[in-house]
Design a protein around this motif. Structure first.
Motif, PDB file in Angstrom:
ATOM      1  N   MET A   1     -46.644  50.818 -16.285  1.00  0.00           N
ATOM      2  CA  MET A   1     -45.386  50.682 -16.998  1.00  0.00           C
ATOM      3  C   MET A   1     -45.572  51.219 -18.399  1.00  0.00           C
ATOM      4  SD  MET A   1     -42.745  47.656 -16.848  1.00  0.00           S
ATOM      5  CE  MET A   1     -41.186  47.819 -17.610  1.00  0.00           C
ATOM      6  N   PHE A   2     -44.553  51.817 -18.785  1.00  0.00           N
ATOM      7  CA  PHE A   2     -44.644  52.491 -20.078  1.00  0.00           C
ATOM      8  C   PHE A   2     -44.251  51.494 -21.151  1.00  0.00           C
ATOM      9  CE2 PHE A   2     -44.915  55.861 -22.908  1.00  0.00           C
ATOM     10  CZ  PHE A   2     -43.815  55.876 -23.746  1.00  0.00           C
ATOM     11  N   HIS A   3     -45.097  51.320 -22.089  1.00  0.00           N
ATOM     12  CA  HIS A   3     -44.785  50.408 -23.178  1.00  0.00           C
ATOM     13  C   HIS A   3     -44.516  51.218 -24.412  1.00  0.00           C
ATOM     14  CE1 HIS A   3     -45.912  46.955 -20.810  1.00  0.00           C
ATOM     15  NE2 HIS A   3     -47.026  47.601 -20.436  1.00  0.00           N
ATOM     16  N   SER A   4     -43.682  50.640 -25.155  1.00  0.00           N
ATOM     17  CA  SER A   4     -43.327  51.355 -26.383  1.00  0.00           C
ATOM     18  C   SER A   4     -42.990  50.327 -27.435  1.00  0.00           C
ATOM     19  CB  SER A   4     -42.119  52.255 -26.126  1.00  0.00           C
ATOM     20  OG  SER A   4     -40.968  51.482 -25.905  1.00  0.00           O
ATOM     21  N   PRO A   5     -42.995  50.797 -28.622  1.00  0.00           N
ATOM     22  CA  PRO A   5     -42.538  49.882 -29.685  1.00  0.00           C
ATOM     23  C   PRO A   5     -41.083  49.519 -29.451  1.00  0.00           C
ATOM     24  CG  PRO A   5     -43.639  51.820 -30.605  1.00  0.00           C
ATOM     25  CD  PRO A   5     -43.495  52.051 -29.157  1.00  0.00           C
ATOM     26  N   PRO A   6     -40.713  48.437 -30.040  1.00  0.00           N
ATOM     27  CA  PRO A   6     -39.333  47.980 -29.772  1.00  0.00           C
ATOM     28  C   PRO A   6     -38.306  48.912 -30.427  1.00  0.00           C
ATOM     29  CG  PRO A   6     -40.361  46.600 -31.428  1.00  0.00           C
ATOM     30  CD  PRO A   6     -41.429  47.542 -30.921  1.00  0.00           C
ATOM     31  N   ALA A   7     -37.208  48.906 -29.876  1.00  0.00           N
ATOM     32  CA  ALA A   7     -36.115  49.684 -30.455  1.00  0.00           C
ATOM     33  C   ALA A   7     -35.539  48.931 -31.647  1.00  0.00           C
ATOM     34  CB  ALA A   7     -35.021  49.915 -29.408  1.00  0.00           C
ATOM     35  N   LYS A   8     -34.779  49.656 -32.358  1.00  0.00           N
ATOM     36  CA  LYS A   8     -34.239  49.100 -33.605  1.00  0.00           C
ATOM     37  C   LYS A   8     -33.162  48.070 -33.285  1.00  0.00           C
ATOM     38  CE  LYS A   8     -31.727  51.670 -36.326  1.00  0.00           C
ATOM     39  NZ  LYS A   8     -31.335  52.768 -37.267  1.00  0.00           N
ATOM     40  N   PRO A   9     -33.321  46.891 -33.802  1.00  0.00           N
ATOM     41  CA  PRO A   9     -32.230  45.919 -33.601  1.00  0.00           C
ATOM     42  C   PRO A   9     -31.069  46.206 -34.568  1.00  0.00           C
ATOM     43  CG  PRO A   9     -34.010  44.919 -34.856  1.00  0.00           C
ATOM     44  CD  PRO A   9     -34.455  46.321 -34.522  1.00  0.00           C
ATOM     45  N   GLY A  10     -30.018  45.482 -34.366  1.00  0.00           N
ATOM     46  CA  GLY A  10     -28.889  45.691 -35.248  1.00  0.00           C
ATOM     47  C   GLY A  10     -28.186  44.388 -35.542  1.00  0.00           C
ATOM     48  N   LEU A  11     -27.804  44.222 -36.796  1.00  0.00           N
ATOM     49  CA  LEU A  11     -27.075  43.022 -37.185  1.00  0.00           C
ATOM     50  C   LEU A  11     -25.615  43.184 -36.740  1.00  0.00           C
ATOM     51  CD1 LEU A  11     -28.296  42.065 -40.765  1.00  0.00           C
ATOM     52  CD2 LEU A  11     -28.152  40.546 -38.816  1.00  0.00           C
ATOM     53  N   THR A  12     -25.201  42.246 -36.021  1.00  0.00           N
ATOM     54  CA  THR A  12     -23.831  42.341 -35.533  1.00  0.00           C
ATOM     55  C   THR A  12     -22.839  41.752 -36.540  1.00  0.00           C
ATOM     56  OG1 THR A  12     -24.170  40.267 -34.368  1.00  0.00           O
ATOM     57  CG2 THR A  12     -24.473  42.306 -33.130  1.00  0.00           C
ATOM     58  N   SER A  13     -23.045  40.549 -36.924  1.00  0.00           N
ATOM     59  CA  SER A  13     -22.090  39.960 -37.872  1.00  0.00           C
ATOM     60  C   SER A  13     -22.723  38.788 -38.589  1.00  0.00           C
ATOM     61  CB  SER A  13     -20.830  39.498 -37.151  1.00  0.00           C
ATOM     62  OG  SER A  13     -21.130  38.420 -36.305  1.00  0.00           O
ATOM     63  N   CYS A  14     -22.148  38.519 -39.696  1.00  0.00           N
ATOM     64  CA  CYS A  14     -22.500  37.314 -40.432  1.00  0.00           C
ATOM     65  C   CYS A  14     -21.222  36.603 -40.768  1.00  0.00           C
ATOM     66  CB  CYS A  14     -23.263  37.637 -41.725  1.00  0.00           C
ATOM     67  SG  CYS A  14     -24.888  38.357 -41.466  1.00  0.00           S
ATOM     68  N   ARG A  15     -21.196  35.337 -40.546  1.00  0.00           N
ATOM     69  CA  ARG A  15     -19.981  34.584 -40.798  1.00  0.00           C
ATOM     70  C   ARG A  15     -20.308  33.279 -41.479  1.00  0.00           C
ATOM     71  NH1 ARG A  15     -17.894  38.580 -40.324  1.00  0.00           N
ATOM     72  NH2 ARG A  15     -16.452  39.320 -38.709  1.00  0.00           N
ATOM     73  N   SER A  16     -19.335  32.897 -42.322  1.00  0.00           N
ATOM     74  CA  SER A  16     -19.442  31.605 -42.978  1.00  0.00           C
ATOM     75  C   SER A  16     -18.192  30.817 -42.644  1.00  0.00           C
ATOM     76  CB  SER A  16     -19.562  31.757 -44.498  1.00  0.00           C
ATOM     77  OG  SER A  16     -19.400  30.513 -45.150  1.00  0.00           O
ATOM     78  N   PRO A  17     -18.309  29.680 -42.120  1.00  0.00           N
ATOM     79  CA  PRO A  17     -17.125  28.911 -41.742  1.00  0.00           C
ATOM     80  C   PRO A  17     -16.463  28.211 -42.919  1.00  0.00           C
ATOM     81  CG  PRO A  17     -19.094  27.723 -41.060  1.00  0.00           C
ATOM     82  CD  PRO A  17     -19.543  29.027 -41.653  1.00  0.00           C
ATOM     83  N   GLU A  18     -17.213  27.883 -43.941  1.00  0.00           N
ATOM     84  CA  GLU A  18     -16.627  27.098 -45.020  1.00  0.00           C
ATOM     85  C   GLU A  18     -17.046  27.570 -46.399  1.00  0.00           C
ATOM     86  OE1 GLU A  18     -19.780  26.915 -44.180  1.00  0.00           O
ATOM     87  OE2 GLU A  18     -19.742  24.915 -43.256  1.00  0.00           O
ATOM     88  N   LYS A  19     -17.636  28.662 -46.478  1.00  0.00           N
ATOM     89  CA  LYS A  19     -18.086  29.236 -47.738  1.00  0.00           C
ATOM     90  C   LYS A  19     -19.226  28.405 -48.346  1.00  0.00           C
ATOM     91  CE  LYS A  19     -15.223  29.755 -51.306  1.00  0.00           C
ATOM     92  NZ  LYS A  19     -13.984  30.167 -52.040  1.00  0.00           N
ATOM     93  N   GLU A  20     -19.864  27.682 -47.516  1.00  0.00           N
ATOM     94  CA  GLU A  20     -21.008  26.917 -48.016  1.00  0.00           C
ATOM     95  C   GLU A  20     -22.268  27.229 -47.237  1.00  0.00           C
ATOM     96  OE1 GLU A  20     -19.919  22.826 -47.803  1.00  0.00           O
ATOM     97  OE2 GLU A  20     -17.950  23.244 -48.713  1.00  0.00           O
ATOM     98  N   THR A  21     -22.100  27.586 -46.014  1.00  0.00           N
ATOM     99  CA  THR A  21     -23.211  28.050 -45.195  1.00  0.00           C
ATOM    100  C   THR A  21     -22.771  29.316 -44.494  1.00  0.00           C
ATOM    101  OG1 THR A  21     -22.505  26.870 -43.233  1.00  0.00           O
ATOM    102  CG2 THR A  21     -23.925  25.668 -44.750  1.00  0.00           C
ATOM    103  N   PHE A  22     -23.732  29.995 -43.942  1.00  0.00           N
ATOM    104  CA  PHE A  22     -23.359  31.165 -43.153  1.00  0.00           C
ATOM    105  C   PHE A  22     -24.436  31.442 -42.134  1.00  0.00           C
ATOM    106  CE2 PHE A  22     -25.895  34.808 -44.743  1.00  0.00           C
ATOM    107  CZ  PHE A  22     -26.468  34.280 -45.879  1.00  0.00           C
ATOM    108  N   THR A  23     -24.031  32.203 -41.192  1.00  0.00           N
ATOM    109  CA  THR A  23     -24.900  32.526 -40.062  1.00  0.00           C
ATOM    110  C   THR A  23     -24.829  34.011 -39.803  1.00  0.00           C
ATOM    111  OG1 THR A  23     -24.289  30.395 -39.096  1.00  0.00           O
ATOM    112  CG2 THR A  23     -25.438  31.938 -37.680  1.00  0.00           C
TER     113      THR A  23
END
Lengths: 617, 223
Positions: A1-23
């Motif tokens: 099996m061919f192994h390779s370094p991982p592909a580039k991930p990507g940030l999908t979104s960041c959200r804050s529900p109450e302007k005090e925390t975020f994910t």
């Protein structure tokens, strides 16, 4: 099996529900066949310190949760995700975020919908609570709300923006409908939340209110209908006539519907026969005659008036009548002549024209044109117009003696009326030159003075005067001005009152005909100068015979007359004045009651207009 | 559009708040100028700040749509805000921990630090060829109202904190002369940075003032 370094991930979104925390969430690329770990690193603005994500688990897989202590507002975060496996690592693209701008609150909570009543019309009241995490009380987050409503069976939602309020009213509901209501919110700088869970509400039936409306409408329409019916009933007859008009029955005289129904055609058609139609009385052709007047205008301003009958009628008459006493005929106009005319038709006329008027003047020709027009007016569709060169024949010879020709008053009247119509029409044209215009005629002008008389009628004649005046001739002019004495019967006779017995009909009526001086239709007649031939009463003999005398006859006055008299069988005769100058000639006329009104003119002229019917011998 | 309507509707309020509110009370003489209660004043100041924020956000969006089409450019402005050196709390925890006085002073600091840069921004925008009229009007309006906000905050501080008149000294706030943004040479990026930073700071002012109000009414439940 061919192994390779991982592909580039990507940030999908960041959200804050109450302007005090975020994910923040990311999406990993292919791991290259090897176990791959991901790490999130962030850097705040104005600081080079790189921090790693404090919490990878709270928000689920492939997420990073920033709690209150790690969350800074109004600060840019530079976030990067790194995928690592045994062969290498891959960095995602950095993402700059500011928590303030990635706020997406939770949906509103505790959405309640109730039906309220407003003066009998129900409405929905929707109320909700902000998401419990959002700190709207301190003003940390300012939320605005939006709700949507629809009926259960509908597809499209009805949106309502509620602003910052936490309650909303919905009106215009359908009776008995089931509604779905949903609410969502959004901070003043951020994203809309998800829709809240659906709330169901059923509107009670307020059918009774609609029912009362229907009852009112029904009553009103019934009332209107009854009124309409009553109006129709009152007018049923009119309507019946309007819609079903009565069939007109036959209105033929003598037509009997009953006979038709019986079906006997013989009786029907015999009944239709009018016994006295066509009239079988001895036709007095004079009744149908329309006498026309021939008017000459010569250079010598001699008026030649000639009367002749309708050719056709006269032809007929001359052929058929046997009791034609034209003893008084002293002019060229005689039946024989007329017959000749009929035969010769227009050629004879032409001849006579040529013969009789060697002295055609330009004036005549000038006249011809507009006289033709006059005749066109005078045509009136009654009689055929006869035009001869230089000669104008106006049909209604409305001279006073003319009316006597007709035997019966009715016929006379009819003919007179016809004549009157024609005369009127011609007079309307001809009188225009009148006294004033003389240029039209050149040197000679004339206007016809015709008076229609109805001697049998006591109605005052309507004098349609057409004064024929010779311009130069004194006699004629004088004659022209001379008028009959006033009276119902008195016509405005003029010099053209030449009397000539045309004939005597069977009723012993002397039909006089004004004699036109000069040439009639007969060749060889010369035009007499005006004023030379008159009818002069010589006397009345014992037998009540009026003797009229002619004077001043022209030459060759009446050879035709003699001709005529020869042919005519009858006791009457007329001694025509021979066309010898200064030879008085008398024509014997038998006249019955000569009226007292018959006044001889000062010049000895007979006002024949005052004469009643003359009996012939 | 909503915010534009807000701006129009609250215009009289802004004018009203520009009435001199600091009546000098002389000895023995009752003040003749109309005074306003602290709560109402605070409410008006908060409304003012809200409007300023909304208008600044609209201006920034307009500017972005017209001059900054690419997203990556929009993300570069975070580092160049001129007020980042100010000691302003930047998290809710911090905000909850600071006192009222410090909140007010932070607001005042922000307001005062933006008066001059906005004027500069206005002149810069006027030099544009294709700047929309609405953008210019908004920025102009914001710069004018910021001055009013400053006056209101000053009075509020005086009332709430019983402090004396704070001298409004703009010369000390010449932040632009500090050369904070040497990199931003391109006028478009510079102006966009100014707009977005101001937008952020306006939001800060609004948030601080609202928190302050919450504290006035219900200190212990204001998170």
């Amino acid at each position: 099996m061919f192994h390779s370094p991982p592909a580039k991930p990507g940030l999908t979104s960041c959200r804050s529900p109450e302007k005090e925390t975020f994910t923040c969430w990311w999406k990993p690329g292919s791991d290259g066949g090897l176990p791959t770990t991901h790490a999130l690193y962030y850097r705040k603005e104005s600081s080079e310190t790189v921090y790693e994500c404090p919490d990878y688990h709270t928000a689920g897989e492939n997420s990073c949760f920033f709690n209150k202590n790690d969350t800074s507002i109004w600060v840019n975060y530079n976030i990067t995700v790194v995928a690592t496996n045994a062969l290498g690592r891959a960095f995602s693209d950095p993402v700059e975020i500011d928590v303030v701008y990635i706020v997406k609150p939770n949906p509103p909570e505790k959405v309640t919908v109730t039906v309220m009543e407003d003066k009998g019309w129900p409405f929905l009241r929707v109320s909700w609570e902000p998401p419990h995490k959002a700190d709207t009380r301190s003003g940390w987050i300012t939320l605005i709300y939006e709700l949507r409503v629809k009926l259960e069976e509908e597809i499209d939602w009805e949106m309502h923006l509620a602003g910052q309020q936490k309650m909303f009213n919905i009106f215009s509901l359908r009776s008995g409908g089931k509604y779905l209501v949903e609410v969502r919110c959004k901070p003043d700088h951020g994203f809309w939340s998800e829709w809240s869970s659906t709330s169901y509400i059923k509107v009670p039936d307020y059918f009774h209110r609609e029912k009362s409306t229907w009852i009112l409408i029904t009553v009103f329409s019934t009332f209107t209908f009854l009124i309409l019916m009553w109006l129709l009933h009152m007018n049923r007859h009119n309507l019946k006539h309007c819609i079903l008009p009565p069939v007109p029955g036959p209105k033929i005289k003598g037509f009997d519907k009953q006979l038709l129904k019986n079906g006997k055609s013989n009786q029907i058609f015999s009944a239709l026969v009018v016994p006295d139609f066509p009239p079988a009385t001895s036709s007095n052709y004079e009744d149908f005659q329309v006498e026309y007047l021939e008017v000459y205008v010569r250079r010598e301003q001699e008026l030649v008036l000639e009367e002749s009958k309708d050719l056709h009628n006269s032809c007929l008459k001359s052929e058929s009548s046997t009791s034609d006493c034209d003893s008084g005929r002293g002019s060229c106009d005689s039946h024989t002549l007329l017959m000749a005319k009929c035969r010769e038709a227009k050629e004879g006329e032409r001849q006579t024209d040529r013969e009789c008027s060697p002295m055609r003047t330009e004036a005549q020709r000038r006249l011809k044109d507009w006289e033709e027009e006059a005749l066109n007016y005078a045509h009136a569709g009654i009689v055929s117009l006869e035009m001869s060169s230089g000669r104008v024949k106006t049909w209604p010879s409305v001279f006073s003696p003319l009316p006597r020709y007709s035997s019966s008053p009715l016929d006379q009247q009819s003919s007179l009326q016809m004549a009157k119509q024609l005369s009127l029409s011609t007079s309307s044209y001809l009188t225009q030159p009148g006294h004033s215009t003389k240029e039209a005629l050149g040197q000679s002008y004339w206007d016809l003075c015709l008076s229609s008389k109805q001697p049998h009628l006591l109605n005052p004649p309507t004098p349609v005067c057409r004064e024929l005046q010779a311009h130069s001739d004194v006699n004629i002019s004088s004659i022209g001005h001379k008028r009959a004495p006033a009276g119902p019967r008195s016509p405005a006779l003029h010099t053209t009152e030449y009397v000539e017995v045309q004939r005597v009909d069977n009723k012993d009526t002397l039909l006089l005909q004004p004699v036109v001086q000069g040439c009639g239709r007969m060749g060889g007649c010369f035009q007499m100068p005006h004023g030379e031939v008159y009818s002069k009463v010589k006397g009345v003999d014992s037998d009540n015979v009026l003797l009229l005398q002619r004077e001043g006859m022209g030459e060759d006055r009446c050879p035709c007359v003699e001709q005529e008299t020869n042919e005519v069988t009858g006791s009457c005769h007329k001694s025509c004045t021979v066309s010898t100058t200064q030879k008085p000639s008398g024509c014997i006329y038998t006249a019955v009651p000569v009226r007292d009104e018959m006044a001889t003119m000062a010049n000895g002229y007979v006002d024949t207009a005052t004469m009643c019917t003359l009996h012939t011998c | 559009m909503n915010r534009g309507v807000w701006a129009v509707l609250l215009w009289p309020n802004l004018l009203a708040s520009s009435v001199p509110l600091d009546c000098r009370e002389e000895q023995g003489i009752l003040s003749r100028c109309p005074s306003i209660s602290q709560e109402k004043l605070l409410d008006r100041v908060i409304e003012h700040a809200e409007l300023i924020y909304r208008v600044s956000e609209e201006s920034c969006s307009l500017y972005e749509d017209m001059f900054i089409p690419l997203q990556f450019q929009r993300n570069q402005v975070g580092y160049a805000c001129i007020t980042k050196t100010l000691p302003v709390p930047s998290s809710k925890n911090e905000i909850q921990q600071i006192s009222d006085k410090w909140l007010l002073h932070s607001v005042l600091m922000l307001v005062q630090s933006w008066i001059e840069p906005l004027v500069y921004l206005q002149t810069s925008l006027d030099r544009y060829n294709a700047a929309p009229e609405m953008l210019l009007n908004k920025t102009k309006w914001v710069s004018e109202k910021l001055i009013s906000l400053e006056q209101g905050v000053v009075v509020l501080i005086k009332k709430m904190l019983d402090e004396g008149m704070l001298t409004i000294n703009h010369s000390e706030q010449g932040l632009l002369q500090n050369g904070v943004q040497p990199q931003m040479l391109e006028s478009v990026m510079r102006d966009y940075t100014l707009l977005s930073c101001f937008k952020k700071d306006a939001h800060k002012m609004e948030a601080f003032l609202k928190l302050l109000k919450c504290r006035q009414t219900d200190r212990y439940n204001c998170s």
